[in-house]
Design an enzyme around this catalytic site. Structure first.
Site, PDB file in Angstrom:
ATOM      1  N   ASP A 626      39.437  37.131  34.903  1.00 35.59           N
ATOM      2  CA  ASP A 626      39.372  37.873  36.148  1.00 35.59           C
ATOM      3  C   ASP A 626      40.624  37.533  36.954  1.00 35.59           C
ATOM      4  O   ASP A 626      41.310  36.543  36.664  1.00 35.59           O
ATOM      5  CB  ASP A 626      38.099  37.470  36.902  1.00 35.59           C
ATOM      6  CG  ASP A 626      37.924  38.243  38.193  1.00 35.59           C
ATOM      7  OD1 ASP A 626      38.290  39.430  38.222  1.00 35.59           O
ATOM      8  OD2 ASP A 626      37.438  37.664  39.168  1.00 35.59           O
ATOM      9  N   ASP A 942      40.207  45.101  40.739  1.00 32.33           N
ATOM     10  CA  ASP A 942      41.203  45.466  41.737  1.00 32.33           C
ATOM     11  C   ASP A 942      41.996  46.690  41.306  1.00 32.33           C
ATOM     12  O   ASP A 942      41.940  47.130  40.168  1.00 32.33           O
ATOM     13  CB  ASP A 942      42.172  44.304  41.978  1.00 32.33           C
ATOM     14  CG  ASP A 942      41.516  43.185  42.762  1.00 32.33           C
ATOM     15  OD1 ASP A 942      40.447  43.439  43.343  1.00 32.33           O
ATOM     16  OD2 ASP A 942      42.052  42.078  42.773  1.00 32.33           O
TER      17      ASP A 942
END
EC number: 7.6.2.1
Length: 1524
Positions: A626, A942
């Site tokens: 991540d 994102d």
């Protein structure tokens, strides 16, 4: 979705001097879903338009958000083209209404059952532990075999002297494994128990018709009774141990009484997001009554009827109601779930209960900072407008606040009496795991003007509070439970706890099966030979023996087969499984004890949560990480700014250090110099700021904007023009935002800020430090402290950020009466809206500064303003805006068009630069892992631009890479068929695969599975979640996988938790490689569980990922030590341990086999039985176990200095089938030597002891064979060790001596029977000592010769490195260790010194679509910019020092500005071959394109769909929308 009717002043065309006191707020959808219908995929937050302060109560009471039901009208959620439902089907819940007959069973009870809210992540219960654990353990083939051996050993016919002793090893390993599993699972059980018993206030004393009153089955009652009984026993034992018996009750449940009364004060602190009005009417007073658990006083008769509060429809724009009776305008009615015609029973109370007691349909009340126990639809909150704020750190690791909205129809519910009189039903979709999507409708009957009308309001994800979130900045919230337990979205995403097995353990089954085959052949030979021997009538056996035990040759052979299987059972090494468990446990202990992986800020060591995966850490080829909270620190720091053409700010960033490293500059020396200059400048800034204004909210440790020249300009030292520009700039930062200010009391006051975006909080915090402090928000505007003077600025409108706008605006009435629009956004967006033909020089200089900031790895945005000519212009626009806000169709598009009308003709103020800090050591760790051959992919939620920017900063991407961008535009209308998307992606995949001479065929895949070489650093791939959805289709997955394998780095952006797991599974199974996933939030749990090894980052945020992981670490940088040191050591050690175990068992078993040749395979033991037991217990097991724990080929520092040593693990060369068979053959050869040398020595001569007994007796011959065999085995282990330390030499010596000790002690006792006095008889023979000398030498000589030749002529990499270590070539690493520890805080992390003292609140992540701060500068998108540290130089390699020339500023000293200018000057010649490269050039070309033509059709700009250019070399990645 319905929206509120506008309650403002837009109906009248003449505005005059009408005061405008309420903030108008426009909110766009904040999340996009991967469905093709725009009505489904955008979750709207529109419609928060508010009243004027002095509007009458009739106007105020109208909610205007609900719809009325007409005949034949469907009021379900939007029609979906895809369903993600799982589990039970859709549900309809009834509240204070009778359940329809079709929803009841034959007994009149509810027919539908729902999941309990009690969750269990543990694998076992007290009742199921023994059978379930045995079931799992006997999945192991070896355990089944030994269970069978234990059973047949109980029959005397097979000649086992002590069947109980024979079963001891199996019982021991089963017991040890069960205890280990119980300890691991107990942690989960304790966590589950604490969670299930957490307190919550539930409405009791009312009839929940949706569930049965008592739904406990007989099986559950049995389990509960068993658990209670075992708990009593356990606590009794504990009380005996601890000498005390303090029973602990349920966690957090002290009593079940009602909660003490509190006041329904307005949500603290006041916010422009949550405005208030002065309430003087009766209805207003009722909304602020006291919150109390006792029944409310009986209302007066005038309270029992609803008060519709009608108002003239001419004063309002068209609302969202579908039912419009002719006699009453229902659109202006305030909707209410309470039926005032009925009398409340008054029995209901909100009592304190446990989470596990909640049921679907319960009313719950949550208080500030409490965690939500289930998925709850919010009906009301302490905010009169129904607003509440939540923190989702347990869900996704984010600590920034998120906004949620109560249903408008439920805002009048305040206490238990209201809940008793609320009559409604909810039609909900089925449970499904999508965290960003929910569709339901709430329906009720409301009496309006004497007539009852059925009304409806849609329910979306923005009205739902998910399990695991925390309520923040809201005194209380009241809601209804819609999903419980494993039906909640959080639990559906978490999945079940997997049972992982190490790869070596899985591959060990093959070796065990091979040994089974060898064992079967040996037993078959013994059975046939023995049967044949008994069948011969002319042999001595026929005349002198009493006959076979089987009665016939055939039965004798059958009996011999099973007896020989018992004798030779060690060929399938049960002791190996015991030893492997011990080795892995001790390896886990050492990993836990490694102080180099201790994270002091939170006291977090590296915690192995799964003890059996340490060797898998040494074979990792792919890491899936991540981004936010894993690679980054979750800290946004304001570093630099450009105002009116002047750059400000001193900083030394990771990207700048990487840029200088590539230039050959000594970055450590340069970094120390830069930090010294920054520290000196900070002292000056603080002194000058306090001389300018004694700011009580300025704290030394919070200051991140180090700019002495800015303070001078702010004080007017360089003229009034620049002073005015700096003041206006800071004022824009203080007014254009959506943060919540919170004053922390104390001797020294502190002002903190809660924001939906951490970088927005950083902007407001910098304005505070510079003297422009936000004191608080009201319904009318913002209160500021401007350089010591408190001022109030009315905020007329806030036009918030969304992903397509890439900007936000605030319209403010200034103290002088002027109306000014402040706008901040991405540079390309702002530049396109500047006033045409003005500020040419300023634009150019600002663009150059933004480019330099971007090269430093900073996130940039522009600040601009527009002074509205007169109020009439504003009122005209507001009328358009309010009409768009209440539109029934295409509301979001109309709002965007309305905002576009006023966000024009802007005047540029400047730009800001914020550092999204990486965690310490991230670039070096990624570079080190890359050198080791490990490929790292980033899977993040994102935005693409943000991920690319971080990719450059942390060495994932570099300037020489070609960036392959796979992107297909999502169809807003849903008219594009799936085949078209698949065709577009297939064409792009084929095009890019052709570059690598690949077609995506099965042959290409087969070659890829055998090729473990890292790809060249020539290509990187970026893909978004929507495109990934199609790329993971079965027909495209193989091509996509092969293309990704050719890329050095892969970034998957905007992906869901399920997509993260799917990518991990694709690589793991498609390429047959070992994978590791690392993350910090609940959205990473699926990926962590899917990978072979899951690592959780145990930061200060949510610990959901840690709870589901196999290893928990404090920082990403500890991965290098966990993998490259402990992982490599563990894999190599365990591989060598297993090989030596098979070898030593082969020697021992075949010595027994060779003796059978001389006794007709009648299964006579050549050894005393105690030897057979102790051979794998004390004689040879301890050295081989310690080999798996302590052996070390090179030290930890050398392992990190030469990460290429790890590649043998990636290629899985330490444990192969070839190595297994070589050790088996070696053991076979040595067994021949160990048996026949002693046998031929004894039988070849007339040896006798002093008492005349022949030492050729069976047990004495066994002594002759066993002693050299034990010496040979331990000597073999010794030469296979890389490290001979005192402990290993001592253990091997003791093991060798122990057989002498045991022979002497056991033989001295008469219980030894035939073995009595064996020691003096054997040890007194010279032949014994000759055999002890000759046999080990003959056995070991071939192995020793082969190893010597291999190390001299065909050395492995580790052999070369070990030789260099002996030569002293790595001595430099040891004195450098202390320097590394001292420099860890700052050298590699740039200006980390300035961030360690808690600058701003840490934010683990941001929902990027909500982020009101925008994608990085155009320059930061540029794939050729100098972003990121250098990944080519090893951490320990010495770089040549290059003196850095100084180019000073013209008018004033700016060291940081000069450094970056020098770096740019040195690289610019090679990178600016095209004028299109620089940010300045691009922004100049934009040249107010939007302002030039305000009426341009935006749809035309967005009409082009399909793939972007595949490879982006030197071009910014900007979507079509962001260009306009």
């Amino acid at each position: 979705m319905a929206t509120p009717a506008n309650e403002g002043d837009q109906s009248d065309g003449s505005h005059g001097n009408r005061p405008i006191n309420k903030t108008k707020r426009s909110r766009w959808a904040t999340r996009k879903l991967t469905v093709k219908s725009s009505k489904v995929k955008r979750l709207s937050l529109l419609g928060r338009t508010h009243n004027t302060r002095h509007s009458n109560e009739n106007k105020k009471a109208s909610g205007g958000s609900e719809s009325l039901r007409q005949p034949n009208q469907d009021h379900g959620g939007p029609e979906e083209e895809e369903t993600e439902d799982s589990g039970p089907g859709p549900r309809t819940l009834y509240f204070n209404l009778p359940l329809p007959d079709d929803l009841k069973d034959e007994d009149g009870e509810p027919a539908q059952t729902y999941a309990r809210n009690k969750i269990r992540t543990a694998k076992y219960t007290p009742l199921s532990f023994i059978p379930k654990n045995l079931y799992f353990q006997f999945h192991n083939v070896a355990n089944i075999f030994f269970l069978f051996i234990t059973v047949i050993a109980c029959f005397p016919i097979f000649g086992v002297n002590n069947p109980g002793l024979n079963s001891a090893p199996l019982i021991f390993i089963i017991a040890v494994t069960a205890v280990r599993d119980a300890i691991e699972d107990r942690r989960r059980t304790i966590s589950d128990k604490q969670l299930n018993n957490s307190p919550v206030y539930r409405l009791c004393g009312w009839d929940n018709v949706n569930v049965k009153e008592d739904n406990v089955s007989s099986w559950r009652k049995t389990k509960k009774a068993t658990s209670r009984f075992l708990d009593i026993i356990w606590h009794s034992i504990e009380s005996l141990w601890k000498r005390k018996n303090k029973g602990k009750g349920a966690t957090g449940i002290g009593h079940d009484g009602p909660r003490a009364s509190i006041e329904t004060t307005r949500t603290r602190p006041e916010s422009i997001i949550s405005p208030y009005t002065e309430r003087t009417s009766f209805v207003s007073a009722r909304e602020n009554i006291q919150m109390t658990p006792v029944p409310s006083p009986h209302p007066r008769p005038d309270q029992l009827q609803p008060q519709p509060q009608l108002q003239d429809p001419r004063e309002r724009p068209t609302s969202a109601f579908s039912f419009q009776p002719s006699e009453v305008n229902i659109r202006t009615v305030k909707t209410d779930l309470i039926n005032y015609d009925i009398q409340a029973p008054g029995k209901a109370r909100f009592h304190r209960s446990a989470w596990k007691d909640l049921q679907v349909g319960d009313f719950v009340r949550i208080y500030n900072d409490d965690e939500f126990p289930a998925d709850v639809i919010i009906l009301a909150s302490s905010d009169p407008e129904g607003a509440c704020y939540i923190e989702t750190k347990n869900l996704d690791g984010e600590t920034n606040l998120k906004y949620r909205q109560a249903l408008r129809c439920g805002r009048s519910l305040k206490h238990a009496k209201d809940c008793e009189r609320a009559q409604f039903r909810i039609e909900s979709e089925a449970p499904q795991p999508n965290l960003y999507k929910y569709n339901a409708a709430i329906k009720w009957n409301q009496k309006i003007a004497g007539q009852s009308h059925e009304m409806s309001e849609p329910v979306t994800i923005d009205n739902v509070l998910l399990r695991g979130c925390n309520l923040r900045n809201t005194e209380w919230a009241l809601g209804i439970v819609i999903f419980t337990g494993h039906d909640t979205k959080t639990m559906m995403n978490a999945g079940i706890t997997p049972s992982k097995r190490a790869r070596i353990s899985r591959e060990l089954n093959f070796n065990v099966i091979c040994n089974f085959g060898v064992l079967f052949i040996m037993c078959l030979i013994a059975a046939v030979a023995n049967g044949v021997a008994w069948g011969q009538n002319d042999a001595s056996l026929h005349y002198f023996d009493f006959g076979s035990i089987g009665g016939s040759p055939g039965m004798s052979g059958f009996t011999t087969f099973w007896a020989s299987m018992i004798l030779f059972q060690n060929l399938v090494p049960l002791s190996l499984y015991i030893s492997v468990e011990i080795v892995r446990t001790l390896q886990a202990v050492f990993i836990y004890s490694d102080v180099e992986m201790w994270y002091d800020p939170i006291g977090q060591p590296c915690v192995p949560k799964s003890w059996n995966l340490s060797d898998d850490l040494g074979q990792i080829e792919y890491i899936f990480s991540d981004k936010t909270g894993t690679l980054t620190q979750n800290v946004m720091e304001f570093k630099k700014a450009t105002i009116n053409g002047q750059p400000y700010g001193e900083a030394y960033t990771e990207a700048q250090a990487g840029m200088q490293k590539r230039l050959g500059i000594d970055v450590e020396k340069e970094g120390e110099l830069a930090r010294a200059e920054i520290a000196e400048a900070k002292v000056k800034v603080l002194k000058d700021l306090r001389e300018l204004y004694a700011n009580p909210y300025l704290h030394d440790e919070d200051l991140t904007f180090i700019a002495p020249d800015f303070v001078e300009d702010l004080s007017g030292k360089h003229g009034p023009e620049q002073q005015h520009a700096t003041e206006r700039f800071m004022l824009a930062l203080a007014l254009c935002h959506t943060v919540i200010a919170d004053k922390v009391p104390g001797d020294v006051p502190r002002m903190t800020f809660k924001a939906q975006s951490p970088d927005e909080a950083a902007l407001v915090a910098t304005a505070r430090d510079m003297g422009f402090t936000v004191l608080g928000n009201t319904s009318e505007g913002v209160n500021l402290n401007v350089m010591g003077e408190e001022k109030h600025y009315p905020i007329l409108n806030v036009i918030e950020f969304n992903s397509s706008r890439k900007r936000m605006s605030a319209i403010v009435r200034m103290p002088d009466g002027k109306i000014i629009l402040f706008c901040k956004g991405a540079d390309s967006v702002i530049y396109s809206r500047l006033r045409r033909g003005e500020q040419a020089e300023l634009r150019k200089r600002t663009a150059e500064h933004l480019e330099m900031f971007a090269r430093e790895g900073l996130r940039t945005l522009c600040i601009a303003e527009r002074v509205l000519d007169d109020e009439e212009e504003y009122y005209d626009w507001r009328k358009i805006h309010d009409a768009a806000a209440t539109a029934l169709e295409e509301r979001e598009e109309k709002l965007e068009q309305a905002a576009d009308l006023i966000e024009q003709e802007l005047t540029l103020l400047g730009g800001t630069a914020i550092e999204d800090r990486l965690q310490d050591g991230v670039p070096d760790t990624i570079a080190l892992l890359g050198d080791a051959g490990i490929k790292l992919w980033v899977l993040t939620g994102d935005k693409v631009e943000t991920a690319i920017n971080i990719g450059f900063s942390c060495n994932l991407l570099n300037n020489d890479m070609e960036l392959i961008r796979l992107r297909v535009e999502e169809d807003e209308n849903g008219n594009t068929p799936d085949e078209e998307f698949i065709g577009l992606i297939r064409a792009e995949l084929d095009k890019h695969l052709a570059v690598f001479n690949l077609t995506g065929s099965d042959q290409d895949l087969a070659e890829a599975r055998h090729n473990h070489e890292p790809p060249g650093p020539t290509h990187g791939l970026v893909i978004d979640g929507f495109t990934l959805r199609w790329a993971l289709r079965d027909e495209l997955k193989q091509k996509f996988l092969l293309l990704c394998k050719q890329c050095k780095s892969v970034l998957c952006c905007r992906v869901s938790p399920a997509q993260k797991a799917a990518v991990c599974a694709m690589v793991k199974t498609g390429l047959d490689v070992m994978t590791l996933s690392v993350g910090d939030g609940a959205n990473d749990v699926a990926m962590i569980q899917e990978a072979d090894v899951g690592v959780g980052i145990a930061g200060v945020e949510g610990r959901q990922a840690v709870m589901s992981s196999d290893y928990a670490i404090g920082q990403f940088r500890f991965l290098q030590r966990l993998i490259l040191v402990h992982g490599r050591w563990s894999y190599r050690r365990l591989a060598e341990t297993i090989s030596n175990f098979f070898y030593k068992n082969i020697i021992w078993v075949f010595t027994l086999f060779w003796f059978q040749v001389f006794c007709n395979f009648d299964i006579t033991y050549v050894f005393d039985y105690t030897y057979i037991i102790l051979i794998n217990l004390l004689f040879t097991s301890v050295p081989v176990v310690l080999m798996g724990v302590f052996d070390q080929d090179v030290s930890d520092t050398v392992s990190l200095a030469v990460p290429q040593l790890y590649r043998r693990g990636i290629e899985r060369l330490e444990w192969t089938r070839r190595k297994f068979w070589l050790y088996m053959v070696d053991g076979f050869y040595q067994s021949i030597m160990c048996f026949f040398i002693p046998y031929l020595t004894i039988t070849g001569g007339p040896f006798a002891s002093v008492n005349g007994l022949d030492v050729a007796e069976r047990t004495r011959l066994g002594c002759y064979i066993a002693h050299p065999a034990v010496f040979t085995i331990n000597l073999y282990i010794l030469i296979n060790l890389y490290r001979w330390d005192w402990l290993m030499l001592l253990v091997i010596a003791v093991s060798d001596l122990f057989i002498f000790f045991w022979t002497a002690v056991y033989g001295s006792n008469m219980s030894g029977a035939a073995f009595y006095q064996a020691a003096p008889q054997v040890y007194g023979q010279l032949s014994f000592w000759a055999v002890m000398l000759i046999t080990p030498v003959v056995c070991i000589l071939p192995r020793y010769a082969i190893k010597a030749l291999q190390k001299v002529y065909w050395p492995y990499d580790v052999d070369i490195i070990r030789e260099q270590v002996q030569q002293g070539k790595f001595d430099r690493l040891h004195p450098a260790k202390e320097a590394e520890e001292k420099g860890l805080e700052g050298t590699a992390s740039g200006s980390s010194d300035s961030s360690k003292k808690g600058k701003h609140a840490q934010y683990p992540s941001v929902d990027e679509d909500r982020r009101p701060i925008y994608p990085p500068s155009v320059a930061t998108h540029n794939t050729r910019t100098q972003n990121g540290s250098d990944g080519t130089n090893s951490t320990h390699h010495d770089a040549p020092s290059v003196e850095m020339p100084v180019r000073t500023s013209i008018d004033r000293a700016r060291p940081s500005y000069d450094r970056i200018r020098v770096s740019m000057d040195r690289v610019r010649a090679s990178y600016e071959a095209s004028h299109d490269f620089t940010t300045a050039a691009r922004l100049t070309r934009i040249e107010s394109s939007h302002s030039a033509n305000n009426s341009r059709n935006r749809a035309a700009a967005n009409s082009s769909r399909g793939f972007m250019q595949g490879r982006l070399r030197g071009l910014p990645i900007i979507s079509n929308k962001s260009r306009h």
